[in-house]
Scaffold this motif. Structure first.
Motif, PDB file in Angstrom:
ATOM      1  N   VAL A 104       0.841  -1.198   0.000  1.00 18.74           N
ATOM      2  CA  VAL A 104       0.000   0.000   0.000  1.00 18.74           C
ATOM      3  C   VAL A 104       0.878   1.251   0.000  1.00 18.74           C
ATOM      4  CG1 VAL A 104      -1.610   1.364   1.397  1.00 18.74           C
ATOM      5  CG2 VAL A 104      -2.018  -1.084   1.054  1.00 18.74           C
ATOM      6  N   ALA A 105       1.880   1.271   0.878  1.00 15.99           N
ATOM      7  CA  ALA A 105       2.763   2.438   0.954  1.00 15.99           C
ATOM      8  C   ALA A 105       3.490   2.674  -0.369  1.00 15.99           C
ATOM      9  CB  ALA A 105       3.769   2.259   2.087  1.00 15.99           C
ATOM     10  N   ASP A 106       3.918   1.602  -1.020  1.00 17.22           N
ATOM     11  CA  ASP A 106       4.580   1.742  -2.319  1.00 17.22           C
ATOM     12  C   ASP A 106       3.637   2.361  -3.351  1.00 17.22           C
ATOM     13  OD1 ASP A 106       6.918   0.665  -1.327  1.00 17.22           O
ATOM     14  OD2 ASP A 106       6.557  -1.352  -2.138  1.00 17.22           O
ATOM     15  N   ARG A 107       2.394   1.925  -3.368  1.00 18.90           N
ATOM     16  CA  ARG A 107       1.435   2.467  -4.323  1.00 18.90           C
ATOM     17  C   ARG A 107       1.143   3.939  -4.028  1.00 18.90           C
ATOM     18  NH1 ARG A 107      -0.010   2.717  -8.074  1.00 18.90           N
ATOM     19  NH2 ARG A 107      -2.243   2.330  -8.287  1.00 18.90           N
ATOM     20  N   LEU A 108       1.037   4.291  -2.754  1.00 19.10           N
ATOM     21  CA  LEU A 108       0.825   5.699  -2.402  1.00 19.10           C
ATOM     22  C   LEU A 108       1.980   6.552  -2.904  1.00 19.10           C
ATOM     23  CD1 LEU A 108      -0.521   5.347   1.257  1.00 19.10           C
ATOM     24  CD2 LEU A 108      -1.845   5.842  -0.792  1.00 19.10           C
ATOM     25  N   ILE A 116       0.837  10.356  -3.181  1.00 17.60           N
ATOM     26  CA  ILE A 116       0.089  10.620  -1.946  1.00 17.60           C
ATOM     27  C   ILE A 116       1.049  10.496  -0.773  1.00 17.60           C
ATOM     28  CG2 ILE A 116      -1.759   9.815  -0.426  1.00 17.60           C
ATOM     29  CD1 ILE A 116      -3.232   8.861  -2.926  1.00 17.60           C
ATOM     30  N   GLU A 117       1.181  11.587  -0.026  1.00 19.87           N
ATOM     31  CA  GLU A 117       2.133  11.599   1.086  1.00 19.87           C
ATOM     32  C   GLU A 117       1.506  11.001   2.337  1.00 19.87           C
ATOM     33  OE1 GLU A 117       5.030  14.697   3.590  1.00 19.87           O
ATOM     34  OE2 GLU A 117       3.679  15.446   2.022  1.00 19.87           O
ATOM     35  N   TRP A 118       2.138   9.983   2.865  1.00 16.02           N
ATOM     36  CA  TRP A 118       1.684   9.364   4.105  1.00 16.02           C
ATOM     37  C   TRP A 118       2.759   9.561   5.170  1.00 16.02           C
ATOM     38  CZ3 TRP A 118       4.560   5.270   6.138  1.00 16.02           C
ATOM     39  CH2 TRP A 118       5.509   4.696   5.263  1.00 16.02           C
ATOM     40  N   GLU A 119       2.341   9.486   6.425  1.00 19.24           N
ATOM     41  CA  GLU A 119       3.284   9.738   7.518  1.00 19.24           C
ATOM     42  C   GLU A 119       3.578   8.502   8.355  1.00 19.24           C
ATOM     43  OE1 GLU A 119       2.999  14.441   8.525  1.00 19.24           O
ATOM     44  OE2 GLU A 119       1.767  13.110   9.753  1.00 19.24           O
ATOM     45  N   ALA A 120       2.574   7.657   8.586  1.00 19.54           N
ATOM     46  CA  ALA A 120       2.788   6.504   9.462  1.00 19.54           C
ATOM     47  C   ALA A 120       1.682   5.481   9.240  1.00 19.54           C
ATOM     48  CB  ALA A 120       2.804   6.936  10.930  1.00 19.54           C
ATOM     49  N   GLU A 157      -4.128   1.392  11.128  1.00 22.09           N
ATOM     50  CA  GLU A 157      -4.297   2.839  11.067  1.00 22.09           C
ATOM     51  C   GLU A 157      -3.233   3.405  10.132  1.00 22.09           C
ATOM     52  OE1 GLU A 157      -3.270   6.518  13.880  1.00 22.09           O
ATOM     53  OE2 GLU A 157      -5.014   5.402  14.623  1.00 22.09           O
ATOM     54  N   LEU A 158      -3.684   4.231   9.193  1.00 20.25           N
ATOM     55  CA  LEU A 158      -2.788   4.855   8.221  1.00 20.25           C
ATOM     56  C   LEU A 158      -2.984   6.357   8.288  1.00 20.25           C
ATOM     57  CD1 LEU A 158      -0.891   4.881   5.744  1.00 20.25           C
ATOM     58  CD2 LEU A 158      -2.899   4.404   4.323  1.00 20.25           C
ATOM     59  N   ASN A 159      -1.918   7.093   8.566  1.00 23.34           N
ATOM     60  CA  ASN A 159      -1.980   8.546   8.716  1.00 23.34           C
ATOM     61  C   ASN A 159      -1.501   9.233   7.455  1.00 23.34           C
ATOM     62  OD1 ASN A 159      -0.621   7.695  11.826  1.00 23.34           O
ATOM     63  ND2 ASN A 159      -2.732   8.320  11.571  1.00 23.34           N
ATOM     64  N   LEU A 160      -2.366  10.053   6.873  1.00 20.05           N
ATOM     65  CA  LEU A 160      -1.987  10.854   5.719  1.00 20.05           C
ATOM     66  C   LEU A 160      -1.421  12.190   6.171  1.00 20.05           C
ATOM     67  CD1 LEU A 160      -4.930  10.225   3.216  1.00 20.05           C
ATOM     68  CD2 LEU A 160      -2.796   8.945   3.514  1.00 20.05           C
ATOM     69  N   ALA A 161      -0.569  12.779   5.352  1.00 17.30           N
ATOM     70  CA  ALA A 161       0.087  14.038   5.694  1.00 17.30           C
ATOM     71  C   ALA A 161      -0.922  15.181   5.720  1.00 17.30           C
ATOM     72  CB  ALA A 161       1.194  14.339   4.697  1.00 17.30           C
TER      73      ALA A 161
END
Length: 457
Positions: A186-190, A195-199, A210-214
């Protein structure tokens, strides 16, 4: 509300070599909808927009027409509305496929009153009129199961195996490799689509993430939320798993979409003060609490949304706020020039984030414009409070929340009568469907809810 800028709508179609362009937007339920068009068709229609039957705002999650609203001029006879792409959102989704997000507009160039993305923009523009820029962030919660979506369907979405093992609690790193492989994918696809993700981390329930977006602009964060959920679904499908954003997919823990919000004024954090909440933050809290009963209908949209509201289980159950108090509905984070913010902890994972943001920003606007002072903060646990303290409980059914929204003059003024009336009618319809088509109000989670909500929204 102003129209989209000409630079956003008339930018040239980039030469990506795509064979298909996918148009994307949500309906009021939060379902990610769209069309696939050829590059030639897209180039010809990107300024005027692409016709969609307005029934997309009139169908329920069971694909039945939802009756009970006044059917205003923009929706009475299956007329077309027009999705106008925002070219700043165009990305290469995968080789051969570009995707672009847009908004729904009427033939006369005015926004569809119930268009979620337009409502967020309207609230952000009103804040800008007061000199404030909103920055928001979202925490996405989802549960992933070992079974494929086809197996989940065959089982009626019941008795599924949580991916990563049956251990719950939170933050565990002792997860099986299939769980971390899924989230790494998922993180690779983002990353690939920008799409910037944080954690991301293990959440309370088995298989829960839980997935936190920037943080960012409300409209752009809404776009990132919609696309992130699509990515999480696609990665699950590709790996033979299933994922759901139901507010409560099992009889155990529920799932949320906590919203974080700050306001900037002339480049400074307007919520920061050395001695605690600033005056602007206090007024924002006052507005959020004053509109919370009505906003409950928007941020807890489905029957299952209300099954989360159990004391001591995580979600807030009272109309309350407190500094660093995660048991309250609004948590104030104070004392830092950059990170001072409000966390609005009520929304379920099934909420349409665009609408949730519109409702929350409307509450903030009301507090600032009307200088609404909040009640005393809750300094102890905000669960299990005895009666007589003057702290009201959050509406705990879809019908109670709809009635609260109907009676809220602030949200009617800011979000508009057409949106409020149509939304309330759709919630009454959902209540009727539950009680006439097989729902069980006495079950911890009825089969009707699993079938209706597991895949949608």
């Amino acid at each position: 509300m102003s129209e989209l800028s000409t630079t956003a709508t008339r930018a040239p179609l980039r030469d990506s070599g795509a064979r298909t362009v996918r148009l994307e937007a949500t309906n009021h339920e939060g379902c990610f909808l769209g069309k696939n068009v050829s590059p030639k068709k897209f180039a010809a229609g990107k300024d005027a927009g692409f016709a969609f039957a307005d029934l997309l705002f009139g169908l329920d999650l069971g694909n039945a027409p939802a009756f009970g609203s006044a059917y205003p001029a923009w929706r009475g006879h299956l007329d077309d509305v027009y999705l106008r792409p925002d070219m700043s959102t165009m990305v290469e989704w995968k080789p051969g496929l570009d995707s672009v997000i847009g908004d729904y507009w009427l033939k006369d160039g005015t926004p569809v009153p119930i268009c979620p993305r337009n409502l967020v923009r309207k609230m952000a523009e009103r804040l800008a009129g007061h000199g404030f820029t909103a920055t928001v962030a979202v925490e996405i919660e989802a549960t992933v199961f070992e079974e494929s979506i086809h197996e989940a369907r065959a089982r009626g979405y019941r008795d599924l195996t949580p991916l990563g093992g049956s251990a719950g609690t939170a933050y565990h790193l002792a997860k099986s490799k299939d769980w971390t492989d899924y989230m790494n994918a998922v993180a690779d696809r983002l990353d690939e689509v920008g799409i910037e993700w944080e954690a991301w981390s293990d959440e309370d329930a088995a298989g829960q993430i839980e997935l936190n977006l920037a943080p960012g602009d409300p409209v752009k964060v809404g776009d990132a939320w919609a696309r992130t959920r699509q990515i999480m679904r696609e990665v699950a499908f590709e790996r033979g798993h299933s994922v759901t954003f139901m507010a409560k997919p099992t009889a155990g823990y529920g799932q949320a979409s906590h919203l974080n919000l700050s306001l900037q004024h002339d480049g400074d954090n307007a919520f920061y003060a050395e001695d605690g909440p600033s005056a602007t933050m206090l007024h924002a809290i006052g507005g959020l609490l004053a509109t919370m009963e009505g906003n409950t209908s928007i941020v807890l949209p489905q029957i299952t949304s209300y099954r989360r509201l159990v004391d001591l289980s995580g979600p807030p159950v009272t109309i309350s706020w407190g500094i660093s108090n995660k048991t309250a509905a609004v948590r104030a984070v104070c004392g830092h020039p950059k990170y001072s913010r409000l966390e609005y902890r009520l929304p379920g994972a099934d909420a349409n984030l665009y609408l949730a943001l519109a409702g929350v920003l409307a509450g903030v606007i009301a507090g600032i414009e009307r200088k609404i002072d909040p009640p005393e903060q809750v300094t102890d646990m905000a669960w299990c409070l005895p009666p007589g303290l003057g702290i009201e409980r959050i509406p705990d059914t879809i019908s109670k929340a709809a009635a609260a929204l109907d009676a809220d003059p602030i949200l009617r003024e800011l979000l508009g009568d057409e949106f409020v009336d149509c939304w309330i009618a759709s919630r009454k319809w959902e209540w009727m469907q539950f009680h006439t088509a097989g729902g069980d109000p006495f079950a911890e989670l009825s089969e009707w809810e699993s079938v209706r909500y597991f895949e949608l929204p």
